[in-house]
Motif scaffolding. Structure first.
Motif, mmCIF file in Angstrom:
data_model
loop_
_atom_site.group_PDB
_atom_site.id
_atom_site.type_symbol
_atom_site.label_atom_id
_atom_site.label_comp_id
_atom_site.label_asym_id
_atom_site.label_seq_id
_atom_site.Cartn_x
_atom_site.Cartn_y
_atom_site.Cartn_z
ATOM 1 N N VAL A 153 0.740 -1.262 0.069
ATOM 2 C CA VAL A 153 0.031 0.167 0.129
ATOM 3 C C VAL A 153 0.924 1.419 -0.121
ATOM 4 N N ARG A 154 1.998 1.171 0.843
ATOM 5 C CA ARG A 154 2.791 2.337 0.744
ATOM 6 C C ARG A 154 3.375 2.816 -0.488
ATOM 7 N N ARG A 155 3.870 1.435 -1.151
ATOM 8 C CA ARG A 155 4.734 1.620 -2.507
ATOM 9 C C ARG A 155 3.759 1.936 -3.392
ATOM 10 N N ILE A 156 2.607 1.470 -3.734
ATOM 11 C CA ILE A 156 1.598 1.825 -4.822
ATOM 12 C C ILE A 156 0.860 3.175 -4.560
ATOM 13 N N GLY A 157 0.335 3.254 -3.325
ATOM 14 C CA GLY A 157 -0.487 4.455 -2.966
ATOM 15 C C GLY A 157 -0.001 5.750 -2.189
ATOM 16 N N GLY A 158 1.432 5.321 -1.510
ATOM 17 C CA GLY A 158 1.989 6.309 -0.796
ATOM 18 C C GLY A 158 1.444 6.299 0.656
ATOM 19 N N HIS A 159 0.723 5.695 1.259
ATOM 20 C CA HIS A 159 0.391 5.930 2.788
ATOM 21 C C HIS A 159 0.147 4.492 3.153
ATOM 22 N N SER A 160 -0.157 4.405 4.479
ATOM 23 C CA SER A 160 -0.243 3.189 5.298
ATOM 24 C C SER A 160 -1.906 2.820 4.961
ATOM 25 N N PRO A 161 -2.133 1.556 5.355
ATOM 26 C CA PRO A 161 -3.470 1.101 5.289
ATOM 27 C C PRO A 161 -4.292 1.799 6.340
ATOM 28 N N SER A 162 -3.920 1.926 7.607
ATOM 29 C CA SER A 162 -4.667 2.864 8.648
ATOM 30 C C SER A 162 -4.878 4.247 8.047
ATOM 31 N N ALA A 163 -3.947 4.877 7.566
ATOM 32 C CA ALA A 163 -4.180 5.952 7.166
ATOM 33 C C ALA A 163 -5.108 6.242 6.076
ATOM 34 N N LEU A 164 -4.997 5.062 5.125
ATOM 35 C CA LEU A 164 -6.104 5.078 4.126
ATOM 36 C C LEU A 164 -7.252 4.827 4.560
ATOM 37 N N ARG A 165 -7.459 4.013 5.677
ATOM 38 C CA ARG A 165 -8.943 4.059 6.236
ATOM 39 C C ARG A 165 -9.621 5.109 6.816
ATOM 40 N N THR A 166 -8.514 5.804 7.603
ATOM 41 C CA THR A 166 -8.916 6.978 8.227
ATOM 42 C C THR A 166 -9.286 8.080 7.141
ATOM 43 N N THR A 167 -8.748 7.955 5.921
ATOM 44 C CA THR A 167 -9.018 9.151 5.152
ATOM 45 C C THR A 167 -10.232 8.553 4.229
#
Length: 174
Positions: A153-167
């Motif tokens: 997720v960090r490599r492809i999207g540039g963020h962590s899974p938990s940050a993605l979930r929050t966003t």
């Protein structure tokens, strides 16, 4: 036939093809079942040609792009599993080299990159729509662990899974 014909892959053809290529058929009647499925598949294809449901005037490039579309659909359906090139070679009846070349030409990425992108998209959807733990999301999308999913997720999207979930949760609430 002297000219190649590209028949549209209808849902009936796809279902018969998937059934005829399954490896989990029982030993009892295995050969007979495969023969019957192969015959049904052949008759369905002939029926599509006879009724005129073909793509006329197709070039080798159009055949290749139709194969790429089938490969994409297969990888999307099986994104949570390891898909060795040998499996694709056997499934589609085309050499590994030719499959990888066509796929890269048609999509701009390798089969592995496409599978990782599909897993990423599936993980994003699960993270946004569920409260599943990250380890469970990783398992469901085919990642070996929560840490492996986090790296992807960090490599492809540039963020962590938990940050993605929050966003994603914030964007849903708005």
């Amino acid at each position: 036939m002297r000219t190649p014909i590209l028949a549209r892959q209808t849902s009936a053809i796809r279902a018969l093809q998937d059934l005829s290529l399954r490896n989990d058929l029982s030993d009892y009647g295995n050969a007979a079942v495969r023969q019957a499925l192969s015959s049904a598949l052949l008759m369905q294809c002939i029926g599509e040609i006879v009724t005129g449901k073909t793509m006329s005037g197709t070039s080798p490039r159009e055949h290749g792009m139709a194969l790429v579309a089938d490969l994409e659909a297969f990888v999307i359906r099986h994104a949570d599993q390891a898909i060795p090139l040998d499996t694709l070679e056997g499934r589609f009846g085309i050499s590994r080299r030719h499959i990888t070349r066509l796929f890269r030409e048609g999509t701009g990425m390798s089969i592995g990159e496409f599978q990782q992108r599909t897993r990423y998209e599936n993980a994003c959807r699960l993270l946004a729509e569920t409260d599943l733990p990250i380890g469970e999301v990783a398992f469901r999308v085919g990642s070996e662990s929560g840490a492996a999913l986090a790296r992807a997720v960090r490599r492809i999207g540039g963020h962590s899974p938990s940050a993605l979930r929050t966003t994603m949760a914030r964007s849903v609430k708005k």
